[in-house]
Design a protein around this motif. Structure first.
Motif, PDB file in Angstrom:
ATOM      1  N   LEU A 165      31.209  53.129  38.741  1.00  0.00           N
ATOM      2  CA  LEU A 165      32.235  53.014  37.701  1.00  0.00           C
ATOM      3  C   LEU A 165      33.590  53.468  38.234  1.00  0.00           C
ATOM      4  O   LEU A 165      34.600  52.784  38.090  1.00  0.00           O
ATOM      5  N   ALA A 166      33.585  54.614  38.897  1.00  0.00           N
ATOM      6  CA  ALA A 166      34.841  55.169  39.408  1.00  0.00           C
ATOM      7  C   ALA A 166      35.469  54.210  40.418  1.00  0.00           C
ATOM      8  O   ALA A 166      36.667  53.941  40.370  1.00  0.00           O
ATOM      9  N   PHE A 167      34.647  53.689  41.326  1.00  0.00           N
ATOM     10  CA  PHE A 167      35.194  52.811  42.365  1.00  0.00           C
ATOM     11  C   PHE A 167      35.719  51.503  41.776  1.00  0.00           C
ATOM     12  O   PHE A 167      36.758  50.999  42.191  1.00  0.00           O
ATOM     13  N   LYS A 168      34.967  50.965  40.813  1.00  0.00           N
ATOM     14  CA  LYS A 168      35.427  49.713  40.200  1.00  0.00           C
ATOM     15  C   LYS A 168      36.740  49.929  39.454  1.00  0.00           C
ATOM     16  O   LYS A 168      37.657  49.105  39.540  1.00  0.00           O
ATOM     17  N   LEU A 169      36.821  51.062  38.762  1.00  0.00           N
ATOM     18  CA  LEU A 169      38.069  51.368  38.046  1.00  0.00           C
ATOM     19  C   LEU A 169      39.215  51.513  39.030  1.00  0.00           C
ATOM     20  O   LEU A 169      40.331  51.063  38.790  1.00  0.00           O
ATOM     21  N   LEU A 170      38.905  52.141  40.155  1.00  0.00           N
ATOM     22  CA  LEU A 170      39.908  52.331  41.201  1.00  0.00           C
ATOM     23  C   LEU A 170      40.356  50.965  41.730  1.00  0.00           C
ATOM     24  O   LEU A 170      41.555  50.702  41.879  1.00  0.00           O
ATOM     25  N   ASP A 171      39.380  50.093  42.011  1.00  0.00           N
ATOM     26  CA  ASP A 171      39.696  48.737  42.490  1.00  0.00           C
ATOM     27  C   ASP A 171      40.629  48.054  41.511  1.00  0.00           C
ATOM     28  O   ASP A 171      41.623  47.445  41.890  1.00  0.00           O
ATOM     29  N   LEU A 172      40.268  48.154  40.231  1.00  0.00           N
ATOM     30  CA  LEU A 172      41.074  47.495  39.193  1.00  0.00           C
ATOM     31  C   LEU A 172      42.499  48.011  39.206  1.00  0.00           C
ATOM     32  O   LEU A 172      43.449  47.250  39.135  1.00  0.00           O
ATOM     33  N   SER A 173      42.636  49.332  39.339  1.00  0.00           N
ATOM     34  CA  SER A 173      43.975  49.903  39.240  1.00  0.00           C
ATOM     35  C   SER A 173      44.762  49.611  40.510  1.00  0.00           C
ATOM     36  O   SER A 173      45.963  49.357  40.460  1.00  0.00           O
ATOM     37  N   VAL A 174      44.084  49.612  41.656  1.00  0.00           N
ATOM     38  CA  VAL A 174      44.764  49.270  42.906  1.00  0.00           C
ATOM     39  C   VAL A 174      45.266  47.842  42.832  1.00  0.00           C
ATOM     40  O   VAL A 174      46.409  47.527  43.161  1.00  0.00           O
ATOM     41  N   LEU A 175      44.381  46.964  42.366  1.00  0.00           N
ATOM     42  CA  LEU A 175      44.712  45.546  42.299  1.00  0.00           C
ATOM     43  C   LEU A 175      45.937  45.305  41.421  1.00  0.00           C
ATOM     44  O   LEU A 175      46.726  44.396  41.666  1.00  0.00           O
ATOM     45  N   ARG A 176      46.068  46.141  40.401  1.00  0.00           N
ATOM     46  CA  ARG A 176      47.165  45.962  39.468  1.00  0.00           C
ATOM     47  C   ARG A 176      48.507  46.253  40.137  1.00  0.00           C
ATOM     48  O   ARG A 176      49.537  45.770  39.732  1.00  0.00           O
ATOM     49  N   ILE A 191      41.604  39.506  40.129  1.00  0.00           N
ATOM     50  CA  ILE A 191      41.814  38.866  41.433  1.00  0.00           C
ATOM     51  C   ILE A 191      42.378  37.466  41.222  1.00  0.00           C
ATOM     52  O   ILE A 191      43.311  37.046  41.907  1.00  0.00           O
ATOM     53  N   ALA A 192      41.830  36.761  40.255  1.00  0.00           N
ATOM     54  CA  ALA A 192      42.338  35.420  39.951  1.00  0.00           C
ATOM     55  C   ALA A 192      43.802  35.504  39.528  1.00  0.00           C
ATOM     56  O   ALA A 192      44.642  34.727  39.992  1.00  0.00           O
ATOM     57  N   ASP A 193      44.113  36.481  38.664  1.00  0.00           N
ATOM     58  CA  ASP A 193      45.499  36.641  38.204  1.00  0.00           C
ATOM     59  C   ASP A 193      46.430  36.919  39.381  1.00  0.00           C
ATOM     60  O   ASP A 193      47.540  36.409  39.446  1.00  0.00           O
ATOM     61  N   ALA A 194      45.964  37.766  40.294  1.00  0.00           N
ATOM     62  CA  ALA A 194      46.794  38.117  41.453  1.00  0.00           C
ATOM     63  C   ALA A 194      47.094  36.878  42.293  1.00  0.00           C
ATOM     64  O   ALA A 194      48.138  36.771  42.918  1.00  0.00           O
ATOM     65  N   HIS A 195      46.172  35.945  42.307  1.00  0.00           N
ATOM     66  CA  HIS A 195      46.374  34.690  43.057  1.00  0.00           C
ATOM     67  C   HIS A 195      47.072  33.635  42.202  1.00  0.00           C
ATOM     68  O   HIS A 195      47.256  32.518  42.662  1.00  0.00           O
ATOM     69  N   GLU A 196      47.375  33.995  40.995  1.00  0.00           N
ATOM     70  CA  GLU A 196      47.896  33.025  40.021  1.00  0.00           C
ATOM     71  C   GLU A 196      46.965  31.821  39.943  1.00  0.00           C
ATOM     72  O   GLU A 196      47.409  30.667  39.882  1.00  0.00           O
ATOM     73  N   ALA A 197      45.694  32.105  39.994  1.00  0.00           N
ATOM     74  CA  ALA A 197      44.700  31.038  39.991  1.00  0.00           C
ATOM     75  C   ALA A 197      43.967  31.041  38.645  1.00  0.00           C
ATOM     76  O   ALA A 197      43.907  32.056  37.961  1.00  0.00           O
TER      77      ALA A 197
END
Lengths: 219, 451
Positions: free
Chosen positions: B283-294, B422-428
C-alpha cells in the motif's frame, strides 16, 4: 463460558478475535458475510455476536435488523468511528461497539460487560481443586472455604476473566483497583503472592518476564 | 410592488391622462366654436335689428314727425317685445340715456350667460345706440351636460380599461413568473429543473439561455459532488486499508508477547503479522508511486515493443508460474512512444490483475497493434470479468471488484489507479472492456513512434 459468533470479513481480524476468545475459554463460530451470519444463527445457540459493520453481501446494520427477533446481544466492530454509525447501531439495539484498531483486553472487557449484563457469565470457575463462585464472592479449595480480602478477590476475578493472557502490573492495578488508585505496582506483587499461597497456585499464576502475570489454564 | 403592478398603473395612468387631456381639449375647442357662431349670429341679428330700426326711423322722419324719446321707445318696444320671446333683450340709448326699456321695467338678463353687443345706429342716428343681449344658457347647459357625460365615461372606461390591462399584462408577464418560479426551485437545490417556455420573443430567448446556464451549473455541481464523493471514498478506504492491517498486526503482536499460545497459534500469529506487513508495504509503495507520478513528467522515448514485453514477462514469470497461467505476447508494431519504465509498470500492474482474475491453466494475452493511427497496448484475460457497475469504479483508488479475493494476494486496490495516472501522464486514452464470466481487456492508446 459463552458461545460467540464472530462476523468479520477480514480473515486476519477474525482469526485474531477467535484466538483470544479461545484463550479466555469462550467457544466461537465464524461467519465472513452477512447471509452466512444469519444462517449460522439459525442453526446454533449463540450468546453474543461480534458484528463488523462493513460486510460484503449484507452490511452489519441490515444483519441486525434481520436478527432482531432473536434478542441476542450484539457488539459492533467498526472501522469507522463516525458518530452516526454508532448512533444507528445503538438505535438498532447494539449493546456496545468497538472501533478498529482495538486492544484485545478492551475487547474482552467489553465482551464480559455485555455478557454480565445479559446474565450470561458463568456462576463459577473450576480449576484444579479451586472453585470460584462469582456471585457469592466465595472461593473454595478442596470444598474448604478460603478467606480472601475484597481486593484479592477482585484480582482473582480479573485474572480468571483474562486467563492465558499476560497482564501488566499497571493493567492489573487499573482493572482490579480502579483507575484512580494511586498505589505502587509492588502492591500487585504482594497480592499475587497472597493468592498463590492461599490457592496453591504457585504454578498457575505465572510471572511473565518483563510483562506481569498470567493465569495459565488449559484451553 | 410587482412589475405587472407597475406596468398596469403606468399604462392606466398614461392612458386616462391622454384620454382626458384630448377630450378636454376637444370640448374646449367645441365650446369656442359654438361661442363664435353664437356671437356671429348675434352680430348679424343685431345688425338686422339696427337696420330695421333705422328704416323705421327714416320712414318716421320722412313723414315729418320729430324723433322724440317716446317715439324711439315705442319703435324699440315693437322689436323688443318680439325678440324678448326669443330670449333676446334689446336696449336703446339716446346720447347714453336709456330710452328702452324703461329703467324700472324689463329685467336685465344675468350677465354671464349672455352675449352682449352694443353698436350705434347708422348715420344720421349715431347718437342712438342699440344694445343687444342674447341668452346663451342653453349653450352652457349643453356644455355642462357634456362635462357630466365625460365624467361618467371616465368612471366607466377607467375600470374597464384596468380589467382589460390586468388580463393582458398577466398574460404577457406569465413567462416572467415561470422563470422566477424555476429560479426559486433551482436556488432551493433542485438543479434539474428547467423553464418550459417556447415563445420566440425575448422571454423565449431568456428561457433558452437560462436553461443552458442551468444545465452547465447542474453539470458542474454533479462533477463537483462526484469528485468530493470520490475523494471521501478514497479517504474512507485509506482509513479502512490502514486500520485493518494495523489492528491485526497490533493484536497478533500482543498475543505473541502476552498470551499462552500453543505452537500452531504462534505460527499463525507470526505469519499474519508478516502478511499484513507486506500488505501495508504494498500500500505504501503504491501510494508513493502514485504521488511520484503526479509530480513527474514522463521521459518519452522510442520504446521497442519486443524489449518491453520481454522485460514485463521476465518480471512476472514467477508469479505466472505460481498461479499456473501462461502469458502469450503478440506484437505487430515495432515501437511506441512513451516512458519505458512507466509503460512496464503499467503492463505489470495489468498482468497482476489479470492473474488474480484468472483461473489456473488459463492464458493472459499481451498485445501490441496498430489501430486508426494509434498504437495500442492491450492486456486481455479470460478470467472472472466485472459488471458494468464494477467497471465504472475500477479506476478509483482502493476499489476492488472482489475484495475478499484480492486481499489474499496482498493487493492494495491501487493498481488501476496507477495505470490511469500513467495513461494521463502520457496523455493517452485508456479503455476497459469487461464481461462478467468472460474476461477483461484493457487498452492503452499511445502515439505510434514512427509518426
Amino acid at each position: 463460558m459463552a458461545h460467540i459468533l464472530v462476523v468479520e470479513d477480514e480473515q486476519p481480524i477474525s482469526d485474531l478475535i477467535t484466538m483470544n476468545l479461545k484463550l479466555v475459554g469462550h467457544t466461537y463460530s465464524k461467519a465472513y458475510t452477512g447471509p452466512e451470519a444469519i444462517e449460522t444463527l439459525k442453526q446454533e445457540r449463540t450468546d453474543l455476536i461480534l458484528l463488523d459493520v462493513m460486510l460484503p453481501g449484507l452490511d452489519g446494520f441490515t444483519v441486525m435488523e434481520q436478527i432482531a427477533p432473536l434478542h441476542i446481544p450484539v457488539i459492533l466492530i467498526t472501522a469507522k468511528n463516525a458518530l452516526a454509525d454508532r448512533i444507528k447501531g445503538f438505535e438498532l439495539g447494539a449493546d456496545d461497539y468497538i472501533i478498529k484498531p482495538f486492544e484485545i483486553l478492551e475487547l474482552l472487557a467489553r465482551i464480559n460487560v455485555v455478557l454480565r449484563r445479559n446474565d450470561q457469565t458463568p456462576a463459577s470457575f473450576l480449576c484444579d481443586a479451586v472453585e470460584v463462585r462469582f456471585a457469592e464472592r466465595q472461593v473454595r479449595v478442596d470444598q474448604e472455604p478460603v478467606d480472601l480480602t475484597a481486593r484479592e478477590f477482585e484480582l482473582l476475578e480479573v485474572l480468571i476473566r483474562n486467563r492465558n493472557i499476560a497482564l501488566s502490573r499497571e493493567k492489573l492495578l487499573e482493572l482490579a483497583w480502579g483507575y484512580d488508585y494511586a498505589g505502587d505496582t509492588r502492591t500487585v506483587d504482594v497480592h499475587i503472592r497472597q493468592l498463590r499461597r492461599k490457592l496453591g497456585w504457585e504454578d498457575r499464576i505465572k510471572t511473565v518476564f518483563k510483562l506481569g502475570y498470567r493465569l495459565e489454564v488449559q484451553v | 410592488m410587482r412589475f405587472w403592478h407597475k406596468i398596469l398603473l403606468a399604462v392606466l395612468t398614461l392612458f386616462i391622462a391622454a384620454l382626458d387631456i384630448s377630450v378636454i381639449m376637444v370640448m374646449k375647442k367645441s365650446w369656442q366654436l359654438n361661442m363664435e357662431s353664437e356671437k356671429k349670429r348675434a352680430a348679424s341679428e343685431q345688425l338686422l335689428i339696427a337696420n330695421n330700426i333705422y328704416e323705421n326711423l327714416d320712414s318716421i322722419r320722412a313723414r315729418g314727425n320729430p324723433l322724440t324719446s317716446v317715439l324711439l321707445a315705442s319703435v324699440a318696444e315693437s322689436y323688443g317685445d318680439y325678440y324678448r320671446r326669443q330670449g333676446i333683450g334689446l336696449e336703446l340709448r339716446e346720447n347714453g340715456r336709456l330710452v328702452y326699456p324703461q329703467p324700472d321695467g324689463g329685467a336685465a338678463a344675468p350677465e354671464e350667460q349672455s352675449i352682449r353687443l352694443s353698436m350705434p345706429l347708422p348715420d344720421p342716428y349715431q347718437h342712438i345706440e342699440l344694445s343687444y343681449q342674447r341668452e346663451i344658457g342653453g349653450l352652457y347647459e349643453q356644455q355642462q351636460e357634456l362635462n357630466r357625460f365625460f365624467v361618467m365615461i371616465n368612471w366607466i372606461a377607467g375600470p374597464v380599461l384596468a380589467v382589460l390591462l390586468f388580463l393582458l399584462i398577466r398574460q404577457l408577464t406569465k413567462p416572467l413568473k415561470q422563470l422566477s418560479e424555476t429560479t426559486r426551485t433551482i436556488a432551493g437545490g433542485d438543479y434539474s429543473n428547467r423553464v418550459n417556455l417556447h415563445s420566440k420573443d425575448e422571454f423565449g430567448e431568456l428561457a433558452l439561455n437560462f436553461n443552458r446556464m442551468a444545465s452547465v451549473v447542474e453539470q458542474r455541481i454533479t462533477d463537483l459532488s462526484d469528485m468530493a464523493e470520490e475523494k471521501q471514498r478514497m479517504v474512507d478506504n485509506l482509513a479502512h486499508e490502514l486500520r485493518t492491517p494495523l489492528t491485526s498486526m497490533q493484536g497478533f503482536a500482543e498475543l505473541l508477547t502476552s498470551a499462552n499460545l500453543d505452537r500452531e497459534d504462534q505460527m499463525k500469529a507470526g505469519s499474519y503479522i508478516r502478511s499484513e506487513t507486506v500488505r501495508l508495504k504494498n500500500l505504501a509503495f503504491k501510494l508513493l508511486d502514485l504521488s511520484v507520478l503526479r509530480h513527474r513528467l514522463p521521459e518519452l522515448a522510442d520504446v521497442k515493443v519486443a524489449r518491453l514485453f520481454a522485460a514485463v514477462g521476465q518480471t512476472e514469470r514467477l508469479r505466472l508460474e505460481e498461479n499456473g497461467i501462461t502469458l502469450q505476447t503478440d506484437s505487430s508494431i515495432r515501437a511506441v512512444r512513451g516512458d519505458p519504465d512507466l509503460l512496464a509498470t503499467f503492463l505489470v500492474n495489468l498482468i497482476e490483475n489479470a492473474i488474480h482474475a484468472s483461473a489456473p491453466g488459463s492464458t493472459v494475452r499481451l498485445l501490441a497493434y496498430h489501430q486508426e493511427g494509434e498504437a495500442v497496448l492491450e492486456v486481455r484475460d479470460s478470467g472472472s470479468g466485472m459488471t458494468a457497475e464494477q467497471s465504472k469504479h475500477a479506476f478509483e483508488p482502493f476499489y476492488r471488484a472482489d475484495p475478499a479475493r484480492s486481499r489474499i494476494h496482498g493487493n492494495a486496490g491501487l493498481g488501476l489507479s496507477l495505470c490511469r495516472q500513467i495513461a494521463d501522464a502520457h496523455e493517452a486514452r485508456i479503455e476497459l472492456h469487461s464481461v462478467p464470466g468472460e474476461g477483461t481487456a484493457i487498452r492503452l492508446f499511445l502515439q505510434l513512434y514512427n509518426n
